[in-house]
Design a protein around this motif. Structure first.
Motif, PDB file in Angstrom:
ATOM      1  N   TRP A  84       0.840  -1.191   0.000  1.00  0.00           N
ATOM      2  CA  TRP A  84       0.000   0.000   0.000  1.00  0.00           C
ATOM      3  C   TRP A  84       0.879   1.246   0.000  1.00  0.00           C
ATOM      4  O   TRP A  84       0.657   2.175  -0.767  1.00  0.00           O
ATOM      5  CB  TRP A  84      -0.911  -0.001   1.245  1.00  0.00           C
ATOM      6  N   PHE A  85       1.893   1.258   0.864  1.00  0.00           N
ATOM      7  CA  PHE A  85       2.749   2.440   1.029  1.00  0.00           C
ATOM      8  C   PHE A  85       3.482   2.784  -0.263  1.00  0.00           C
ATOM      9  O   PHE A  85       3.708   3.955  -0.563  1.00  0.00           O
ATOM     10  CB  PHE A  85       3.746   2.171   2.173  1.00  0.00           C
ATOM     11  N   ASP A 112       2.568   1.807  -3.467  1.00  0.00           N
ATOM     12  CA  ASP A 112       1.738   1.688  -4.667  1.00  0.00           C
ATOM     13  C   ASP A 112       1.751   3.017  -5.427  1.00  0.00           C
ATOM     14  O   ASP A 112       1.205   4.019  -4.971  1.00  0.00           O
ATOM     15  CB  ASP A 112       0.301   1.327  -4.253  1.00  0.00           C
ATOM     16  N   LEU A 145      -1.299   5.205  -5.897  1.00  0.00           N
ATOM     17  CA  LEU A 145      -1.723   6.016  -4.756  1.00  0.00           C
ATOM     18  C   LEU A 145      -0.757   7.175  -4.503  1.00  0.00           C
ATOM     19  O   LEU A 145      -1.170   8.308  -4.248  1.00  0.00           O
ATOM     20  CB  LEU A 145      -1.825   5.149  -3.503  1.00  0.00           C
ATOM     21  N   TYR A 205      -4.378  13.377  -0.048  1.00  0.00           N
ATOM     22  CA  TYR A 205      -3.569  12.876   1.048  1.00  0.00           C
ATOM     23  C   TYR A 205      -3.264  11.394   0.847  1.00  0.00           C
ATOM     24  O   TYR A 205      -4.151  10.593   0.612  1.00  0.00           O
ATOM     25  CB  TYR A 205      -4.345  13.080   2.356  1.00  0.00           C
ATOM     26  N   HIS A 206      -1.999  11.057   0.915  1.00  0.00           N
ATOM     27  CA  HIS A 206      -1.621   9.639   0.918  1.00  0.00           C
ATOM     28  C   HIS A 206      -0.933   9.307   2.234  1.00  0.00           C
ATOM     29  O   HIS A 206      -1.426   8.524   3.020  1.00  0.00           O
ATOM     30  CB  HIS A 206      -0.726   9.324  -0.282  1.00  0.00           C
ATOM     31  N   SER A 238       2.447   5.337   7.815  1.00  0.00           N
ATOM     32  CA  SER A 238       1.822   4.380   6.884  1.00  0.00           C
ATOM     33  C   SER A 238       2.711   3.164   6.675  1.00  0.00           C
ATOM     34  O   SER A 238       2.214   2.053   6.458  1.00  0.00           O
ATOM     35  CB  SER A 238       1.600   5.017   5.507  1.00  0.00           C
ATOM     36  N   ALA A 239       4.022   3.378   6.717  1.00  0.00           N
ATOM     37  CA  ALA A 239       4.954   2.258   6.561  1.00  0.00           C
ATOM     38  C   ALA A 239       5.006   1.443   7.851  1.00  0.00           C
ATOM     39  O   ALA A 239       5.151   0.219   7.806  1.00  0.00           O
ATOM     40  CB  ALA A 239       6.338   2.764   6.181  1.00  0.00           C
ATOM     41  N   GLU A 285       2.105  -0.791   7.618  1.00  0.00           N
ATOM     42  CA  GLU A 285       2.364  -1.896   6.692  1.00  0.00           C
ATOM     43  C   GLU A 285       3.330  -2.908   7.301  1.00  0.00           C
ATOM     44  O   GLU A 285       3.179  -4.117   7.094  1.00  0.00           O
ATOM     45  CB  GLU A 285       2.896  -1.342   5.360  1.00  0.00           C
ATOM     46  N   ARG A 294      -7.751   2.050   5.921  1.00  0.00           N
ATOM     47  CA  ARG A 294      -6.406   1.781   5.408  1.00  0.00           C
ATOM     48  C   ARG A 294      -5.876   0.457   5.951  1.00  0.00           C
ATOM     49  O   ARG A 294      -5.183  -0.280   5.251  1.00  0.00           O
ATOM     50  CB  ARG A 294      -5.491   2.943   5.816  1.00  0.00           C
ATOM     51  N   GLU A 307      -7.312  -2.203   3.846  1.00  0.00           N
ATOM     52  CA  GLU A 307      -6.576  -2.283   2.580  1.00  0.00           C
ATOM     53  C   GLU A 307      -5.285  -3.094   2.760  1.00  0.00           C
ATOM     54  O   GLU A 307      -4.921  -3.912   1.921  1.00  0.00           O
ATOM     55  CB  GLU A 307      -6.270  -0.854   2.106  1.00  0.00           C
ATOM     56  N   ASN A 308      -4.614  -2.873   3.891  1.00  0.00           N
ATOM     57  CA  ASN A 308      -3.389  -3.625   4.173  1.00  0.00           C
ATOM     58  C   ASN A 308      -3.678  -5.121   4.336  1.00  0.00           C
ATOM     59  O   ASN A 308      -2.897  -5.953   3.866  1.00  0.00           O
ATOM     60  CB  ASN A 308      -2.717  -3.077   5.444  1.00  0.00           C
ATOM     61  N   ARG A 313      -4.044  -6.656   0.944  1.00  0.00           N
ATOM     62  CA  ARG A 313      -2.819  -6.740   0.137  1.00  0.00           C
ATOM     63  C   ARG A 313      -1.833  -7.803   0.622  1.00  0.00           C
ATOM     64  O   ARG A 313      -0.919  -8.167  -0.101  1.00  0.00           O
ATOM     65  CB  ARG A 313      -2.160  -5.368   0.049  1.00  0.00           C
TER      66      ARG A 313
END
Lengths: 374, 374
Positions: free
Chosen positions: A232-233, A235, A238, A251-252, B74-75, B78, B102, B105-106, B109
């Motif tokens: 996800w991070f 991709d 995104l 925002y990501h 975000s990392a 993940e 989110r 989503e993780n 994936r």
């Protein structure tokens, strides 16, 4: 729970002549200490656009998709593989040092089918072997190689390797962590499709960011994927929402604002010097260091034609204690040099002359310190 | 290629009262501007050990595996999922805002099988629904939830949720990006197995790092994996070689040295204040801001019991132009506040009182600016 009794950290003042990080100029450090703004602030968005333009110059490319990944070079590497390789894709991976091996590991973790082309540590990637690998595997989808092997100091012929891949319709992923700004790297002219680098090494920003650039061919491959990107991070679909177009940022993740100030400043310094002048400075300083080393009887690992001026790997003389020498250089001279990695551990030293650290002053200091210690 | 004509970036001086980044104290900015050292330098390794100890204090844990990931929150998220969820594992994911989404989503994936527990945006996670989800899926391996939802300002009962998961033998992954240092977070007492946060928000370092901590149960699950971790960069088995033990560091990636100086300094500041005092300051300042907002007739989205003191979400009054107000606050007052995200986009504003930005001075300024603009 008791609060730990720990005080502010004041680092020693080193001269960094290892494989990175290299010396960071005061201008970059000052930039990093400027006040933090929001990652969607219009002022910051303007700086992001400038950073993209400055990176295009550094990479010598017109690629729209050129930006820094918010994590170190290893994450830039992973971004290339998770986006451009799908499970079952054949990937020709060239391995002539640590970082080719890391590429191979990335291919496996995305479920790619690796075809490994091996060369000796210290040698460049053999173009003929890659040609043969494609002849035997014309269905290979990607060629992956390291332009400048940080573990050995060898430069490979990125242009020739990319030409073979394109003859077979394959994409090219190139590791340019140590080459960017240190030796000529022509992303468009050489038709490299996915290139990752680091904010450190020859750019002389602090470590932590990974500049990347992707060609239209790479984006076409991304758009044609049949499966979602496993990260996800990382991709690109995104990440692009944030870095893609200044008009509409979505925002990501929260960008590393202050490190990006530092990268911007390091790229402004590069633009002021002119990239051709940066390449020439690295080349000239290598000659000066080489002459000093040869006068001391030190032998280079890499043949002259394939030697990286920014990373000088020499054999440790017989009977010399590797760790003791490096410890004395660090403790008595505040001089950091690099140890050997992998196959070359304990056998070589790596002397970086990267970016801001590639200076006559550093060379004089290094040669003088080394003479006293040996 | 012509060098771009771009000069140094001088950011405006903002007051950051959005959902993050929040104001960074000068001490942290100064720390980031100290000279870069090598990522294997003994002085740096000592600082890494101190950082781990300071993080354990912030997380209120004895977990040996407590460290900052070299990338944004975000990392860190993940990292938790790629290491602790294997393909086919059932994961109960609680979704009451953007960040629960989110997490979902993780899970997808990494090939996990998500069981989604949904609650309204602005409500906490409903403990009874989670209990029911486990009763229906006693074979679920992991429970994932957000402790402090940054998109809504709602706090969930992490302790109660973790207790249910452990009753069913499941691991707990908790998003504590916005809670760390702002409200009580007791990793050991509550038995949270994998927790990720960010260097920003209530820690007030610059963005770009993700503190994480893992329990022995989490490490046991990692060691028992049947398949390799799909990410190389985030594979805990490899990252541990660098962050694990001060005695023997092996190179994994180049650490973001200067940002880590900043994190260390922000954690020293937290230890000086004392974490209980930090929690109390956030609670007190929320009351002051709330009283000011209520006097202006603004209504909170989250019910008082579940409200995060560090993230105050209020409905935009009828007939008021969202974007115009935020633009005036930014341009005329250099004051950044947060827009709504996802389901709440255009309907709410988010006012952060996080870390260094949680101060009486900022509250006075914010209330005064808002009165002038509305």
């Amino acid at each position: 729970m008791q609060a730990p009794d720990i005080t502010s950290f004041i680092p020693p003042l080193r001269t960094l002549m290892g494989p990175g990080p290299s010396d960071v100029p005061q201008r970059v450090l000052d930039a990093m200490a400027r006040p933090t703004v929001g990652h969607l602030d219009p002022a910051f968005v303007g700086m992001m656009e400038e950073t993209k333009e400055l990176l295009r110059y550094a990479f010598q490319t017109e690629n729209a998709l050129t930006m820094p990944v918010s994590a170190p070079g290893s994450a830039g590497m992973e971004m290339c593989f998770v986006n451009l390789v799908e499970a079952g894709d054949k990937v020709i991976v060239c391995k002539n040092g640590v970082f080719g091996g890391r590429m191979l590991e990335n291919v496996k973790r995305v479920g790619g089918v690796p075809i490994v082309v091996e060369d000796a540590w210290g040698a460049p990637v053999d173009v003929a072997k890659v040609e043969a690998a494609f002849a035997a595997n014309p269905d290979a989808k990607v060629l992956a190689f390291v332009h400048a092997e940080t573990s050995t100091g060898a430069r490979s012929d990125a242009q020739a390797l990319a030409a073979i891949a394109h003859k077979y319709g394959a994409l090219v992923i190139a590791d340019c962590v140590t080459s960017l700004a240190g030796i000529p790297l022509m992303v468009d002219e050489w038709e490299l499709d996915a290139v990752y680098s680091g904010s450190q090494k020859c750019l002389s920003c602090t470590p932590g960011l990974s500049p990347v650039t992707f060609s239209e061919r790479a984006i076409a491959k991304l758009k044609a994927r049949k499966t979602p990107v496993q990260s996800w991070f990382l991709d690109l679909n995104l990440v692009l929402g944030y870095w893609g177009s200044a008009g509409k940022r979505t925002y990501h993740h929260t960008a590393p604002v202050n490190t990006l100030y530092g990268l911007h400043e390091s790229l402004v310094i590069l633009a002021e010097e002119g990239i051709e002048h940066s390449w020439a400075r690295h080349a000239d300083n290598h000659v000066m260091l080489r002459d000093g080393f040869e006068a001391m009887g030190l032998k280079f690992v890499v043949e002259e034609n394939y030697r990286l001026p920014q990373l000088n790997t020499v054999y440790i003389p017989d009977g010399v204690d590797d760790a003791a020498v490096r410890a004395r250089l660090l403790n008595e001279f505040n001089l950091e040099i690099g140890a050997g990695l992998g196959d070359l551990a304990g056998k070589v030293w790596r002397f970086g002359l990267m970016g801001h650290a590639s200076s006559v002053k550093n060379i004089d200091y290094c040669l003088s310190a080394l003479k006293q210690v040996l």
